[in-house]
Design a protein around this motif. Structure first.
Motif, short mmCIF file in Angstrom:
data_model
loop_
_atom_site.label_atom_id
_atom_site.label_comp_id
_atom_site.label_asym_id
_atom_site.label_seq_id
_atom_site.Cartn_x
_atom_site.Cartn_y
_atom_site.Cartn_z
N GLU A 242 0.89 -1.14 -0.04
CA GLU A 242 0.09 0.01 -0.11
C GLU A 242 0.96 1.17 -0.02
O GLU A 242 0.46 2.25 -0.64
N LEU A 243 2.03 1.25 0.55
CA LEU A 243 2.91 2.43 0.54
C LEU A 243 4.34 1.82 0.64
O LEU A 243 4.77 1.10 1.55
N VAL A 244 5.06 2.54 -0.03
CA VAL A 244 6.71 2.47 0.02
C VAL A 244 7.26 3.80 0.59
O VAL A 244 7.04 4.80 -0.45
N CYS A 262 -2.79 -0.15 -4.29
CA CYS A 262 -3.57 0.60 -3.33
C CYS A 262 -4.38 1.70 -4.26
O CYS A 262 -3.99 1.96 -5.08
N PRO A 263 -5.36 2.21 -3.31
CA PRO A 263 -6.27 3.08 -3.92
C PRO A 263 -5.49 4.43 -3.95
O PRO A 263 -5.80 5.27 -4.86
N GLN A 264 -4.60 4.80 -3.20
CA GLN A 264 -3.79 6.03 -3.13
C GLN A 264 -2.48 6.14 -3.83
O GLN A 264 -2.11 5.15 -4.58
N GLU A 265 -1.88 7.33 -3.55
CA GLU A 265 -0.48 7.27 -4.12
C GLU A 265 0.48 5.95 -3.70
O GLU A 265 0.17 5.88 -2.26
N PRO A 266 1.21 5.25 -4.11
CA PRO A 266 1.82 4.33 -3.65
C PRO A 266 3.32 4.53 -3.15
O PRO A 266 4.07 3.79 -2.56
N LEU A 267 3.88 5.90 -3.12
CA LEU A 267 4.99 6.27 -2.79
C LEU A 267 5.13 7.65 -1.91
O LEU A 267 4.11 8.36 -2.07
N SER A 268 5.95 7.40 -1.05
CA SER A 268 5.96 8.49 -0.11
C SER A 268 7.63 9.07 -0.21
O SER A 268 8.44 8.21 0.28
N PHE A 269 7.98 10.26 -0.41
CA PHE A 269 9.12 10.82 -0.82
C PHE A 269 9.62 11.44 0.57
O PHE A 269 8.96 12.51 0.88
N GLY A 270 10.74 11.28 0.80
CA GLY A 270 11.63 11.90 2.01
C GLY A 270 12.61 12.44 1.86
O GLY A 270 12.53 13.68 0.89
N ASN A 271 13.70 12.13 2.21
CA ASN A 271 15.12 13.17 1.84
C ASN A 271 15.63 12.23 0.56
O ASN A 271 16.53 11.54 0.57
N ILE A 272 15.17 12.97 -0.67
CA ILE A 272 15.77 12.57 -1.76
C ILE A 272 16.13 13.65 -2.71
O ILE A 272 15.41 13.64 -3.57
N PRO A 273 17.18 14.27 -2.46
CA PRO A 273 17.53 15.44 -3.07
C PRO A 273 18.13 15.37 -4.59
O PRO A 273 17.91 16.26 -5.26
N LEU A 274 18.55 14.35 -4.91
CA LEU A 274 19.00 14.03 -6.24
C LEU A 274 18.17 13.36 -7.37
O LEU A 274 18.66 12.87 -8.28
N LEU A 275 17.27 12.86 -6.90
CA LEU A 275 16.35 12.27 -7.78
C LEU A 275 15.99 13.01 -8.92
O LEU A 275 15.27 14.11 -9.02
N ARG A 292 -2.62 13.43 -8.55
CA ARG A 292 -2.17 14.90 -8.59
C ARG A 292 -0.81 14.96 -8.45
O ARG A 292 -0.15 14.80 -7.49
N LEU A 293 -0.08 15.27 -9.51
CA LEU A 293 1.35 15.17 -9.42
C LEU A 293 1.81 16.58 -8.65
O LEU A 293 2.84 16.45 -8.12
N SER A 294 0.94 17.54 -8.35
CA SER A 294 1.39 18.68 -7.76
C SER A 294 1.38 18.12 -6.10
O SER A 294 2.12 18.82 -5.31
N GLN A 295 0.64 17.26 -5.71
CA GLN A 295 0.51 16.71 -4.19
C GLN A 295 1.50 15.49 -4.23
O GLN A 295 1.93 15.27 -3.09
N PHE A 296 1.60 14.74 -5.39
CA PHE A 296 2.52 13.65 -5.36
C PHE A 296 4.14 13.75 -5.13
O PHE A 296 4.69 13.10 -4.61
N LEU A 297 4.62 15.03 -6.03
CA LEU A 297 5.93 15.19 -5.98
C LEU A 297 6.23 16.50 -5.54
O LEU A 297 7.06 17.21 -6.16
#
Length: 572
Positions: A242-244, A262-275, A292-297
């Motif tokens: 459901e979530l990574v 999962c019904p919602q976004e599958p990823l949660s981004f933390g400290n990833i400055p170089l992606l 919604r990419l504005s809320q996802f990224l």
């Protein structure tokens, strides 16, 4: 008839034998450094077999600096791999790895090590111990394990996956020294416990590439937390989570995530400055929300390369206002929208142009892959597939929008209808010509079939599509005349075939075009003449006319005689 040197037949045999020796001598007489450079480009079993061809190269098998030993190198001659063959293939991989690494001198450097093997415990143990010894005595720059279960994916049950997971962890705890030195790891078709994947990631301290394909966690655990200081690339396929949570990955540059339930976004981004590169692929079901990419990224605003694949089903991305999306896509330069459903409007994809001011290249593929799609109506209803619908979107600046950096637009699966024609009109004429003044040109590649990686047959044009093809020809001609597309880079051969096939006509440049090359392209003239020659000699000349000559003639001319009726067809 015989002579002093023997019969003619014997002389031919002797000559052929000498030529064969000459070829072998040319190879064996090369310097050892050059031979090793050649052999290191081969997989190790083939390189070793090559060394056995001559006594002069026999010693080179111990000097190879790149070792690549995979189970695919020992496929039976018949080409078909049965279950019993996997035992022999895996044993051959284990023996080859053990022999090469055990009898290798410590003074010989070992730069790359890649081993692919089936998940059989005793063979895995042999490989793990040999690799651990090599890591202790050599400075290996890159070490990779490709671990695959012996049962194929389509025949593997949940119990088989759970059994494979237990075997993997037994091998892991027995050879932690080997895993600690790995830089690349590929695992497939496993069912693991809650802490197994975090333990593997924590133990592989040098890990830079991790791929988890069909590696699921027990049903009671639906979250996965990933943290690693050196991981550069992460690839997760069908994890059933459901979530990574990507909590701390300071060096991560590329992320691939395929299929989530999962019904919602599958990823949660933390400290990833170089992606900088993100690839998402999914078949969206009815119960899954659009993203919604504005809320996802919001926490990863440095993405340069974005790849979205919809697998010919529902579009799971919500078009948004540029004011909300621009902070997220301000650095986007390469966009790939793959497998959009056929028959649906593609105008919604233009919101990327408005939200990404630095976008340079866009590739769109419209295609139905019937082999991968569920076509049974009952199954689609039970499993929750969505019906084909258009995505509603309105431009925030229908008149004032201009793009200053777009240089290439590629459309695979182009169809001569209003859907694609309207898209071409809006995109091409929204490119600011001032951005093309310094030697740049907008390259438009129109492909009437899917991409080269996809096998499909182009359907024939129908009678009602002829007017659309005419509109497309006139549109491209006008854009060529305006200088917005580089004629030398445009695929005009395909346009020529369309005109010939649909209108029984071909265009010829004026004779003045060939005489005066300094005339501006916008003032040159295309003339449509009826297809066919006035004499046999002219017909033969037309048939012998090469593609290069046709391209040269068409590149030196532009349409001028577009009457008002043709302009009304274009809607310009």
């Amino acid at each position: 008839m015989k002579n002093k040197k023997g019969s003619r037949r014997n002389r031919n045999k002797s000559a052929a034998h000498n030529n064969h020796l000459l070829v072998v001598d040319r190879f064996t007489k090369l310097p050892d450094d050059l031979l090793l450079n050649i052999l290191d480009r081969l997989i190790t079993p083939d390189a070793v077999r090559t060394c056995f061809l001559s006594k002069k190269t026999l010693h080179l098998r111990h000097l190879l600096s790149n070792l690549h030993v995979w189970f695919t190198s020992f496929v039976p001659d018949c080409g078909h791999v049965a279950f019993k063959d996997t035992i022999q293939m895996n044993a051959a991989v284990a023996d080859a790895t053990d022999n090469i690494l055990t009898f290798r001198s410590q003074e010989i450097p070992l730069r790359q090590l890649s081993i692919g093997f089936y998940l059989k415990y005793y063979d895995c143990l042999t490989i793990g111990k040999a690799v651990a010894r090599a890591m202790a005595t050599h400075n290996i720059q890159s070490a990779e394990f490709i671990i695959v279960p012996e049962i194929k994916l389509q025949y593997c049950t949940i119990d088989d996956r759970r059994h494979n997971g237990k075997h993997l962890m037994t091998f892991f705890y027995a050879c932690t020294d080997a895993f600690a030195g790995l830089t690349r790891l590929y695992l497939r078709n496993l069912k693991l416990a809650e802490n197994d994947i975090p333990n593997i990631i924590a133990t592989c301290k040098r890990l830079e590439y991790l791929r988890l394909s069909m590696c699921q966690i027990e049903d009671s655990v639906l979250h996965l937390q990933v943290e690693h200081p050196r991981l550069v690339e992460l690839d997760i396929t069908s994890a059933g989570l459901e979530l990574v949570e990507l909590n701390s990955l300071p060096n991560l540059k590329r992320l691939v995530f395929i299929m989530w339930q999962c019904p919602q976004e599958p990823l949660s981004f933390g400290n990833i400055p170089l992606l900088s590169s993100l690839s998402l692929t999914n078949v969206s079901m009815r119960w899954q929300k659009v993203i919604r990419l504005s809320q996802f990224l919001p926490s990863v605003p440095y993405i340069r390369d974005l790849h979205l694949s919809f697998l010919s089903e529902k579009v799971w991305v919500q078009p948004e206002c540029p004011k909300l999306l621009s902070p997220v896509l301000q650095n986007l330069q390469f966009l790939n929208l793959e497998k959009l459903p056929e028959g649906c409007d593609i105008a919604w994809t233009r919101f990327f142009f408005e939200a990404a001011p630095n976008l340079k290249q866009v590739c769109i593929t419209v295609w139905h892959h019937w082999c991968d799609m569920e076509t049974d109506k009952v199954e689609r209803e039970e499993e929750g597939y969505c019906d084909k619908t258009n995505v509603e979107w309105e431009s925030s600046a229908p008149d004032g929008f201009r793009h200053h950096n777009l240089t290439k637009l590629t459309i695979y699966g182009f169809q001569p209808n209003e859907n694609f024609m309207g898209y071409m009109r809006h995109v091409i004429f929204k490119v600011d010509k001032r951005s093309l003044d310094f030697g740049q040109a907008l390259v438009v590649a129109i492909k009437f079939g899917p991409s080269p990686e996809m096998l499909s047959v182009m359907p024939p044009f129908q009678a009602h599509q002829v007017s659309s093809v005419a509109s497309m020809v006139l549109l491209i001609a006008r854009v060529l005349a305006c200088g917005r597309i580089s004629p030398s880079l445009f695929n005009q051969e395909r346009l020529y075939l369309v005109a010939v096939g649909q209108f029984d006509r071909k265009w010829r440049p004026d004779s003045s075009d060939e005489d005066d090359e300094q005339i501006s392209t916008s003032r040159k003239d295309f003339r449509f003449a009826k297809f066919g020659a006035s004499s046999e000699e002219e017909s033969e000349d037309d048939e012998l006319e090469t593609r290069s000559a046709i391209r040269k003639k068409r590149n030196s001319a532009a349409l001028r005689n577009c009457d008002m009726k043709e302009r009304r067809v274009l809607g310009l």
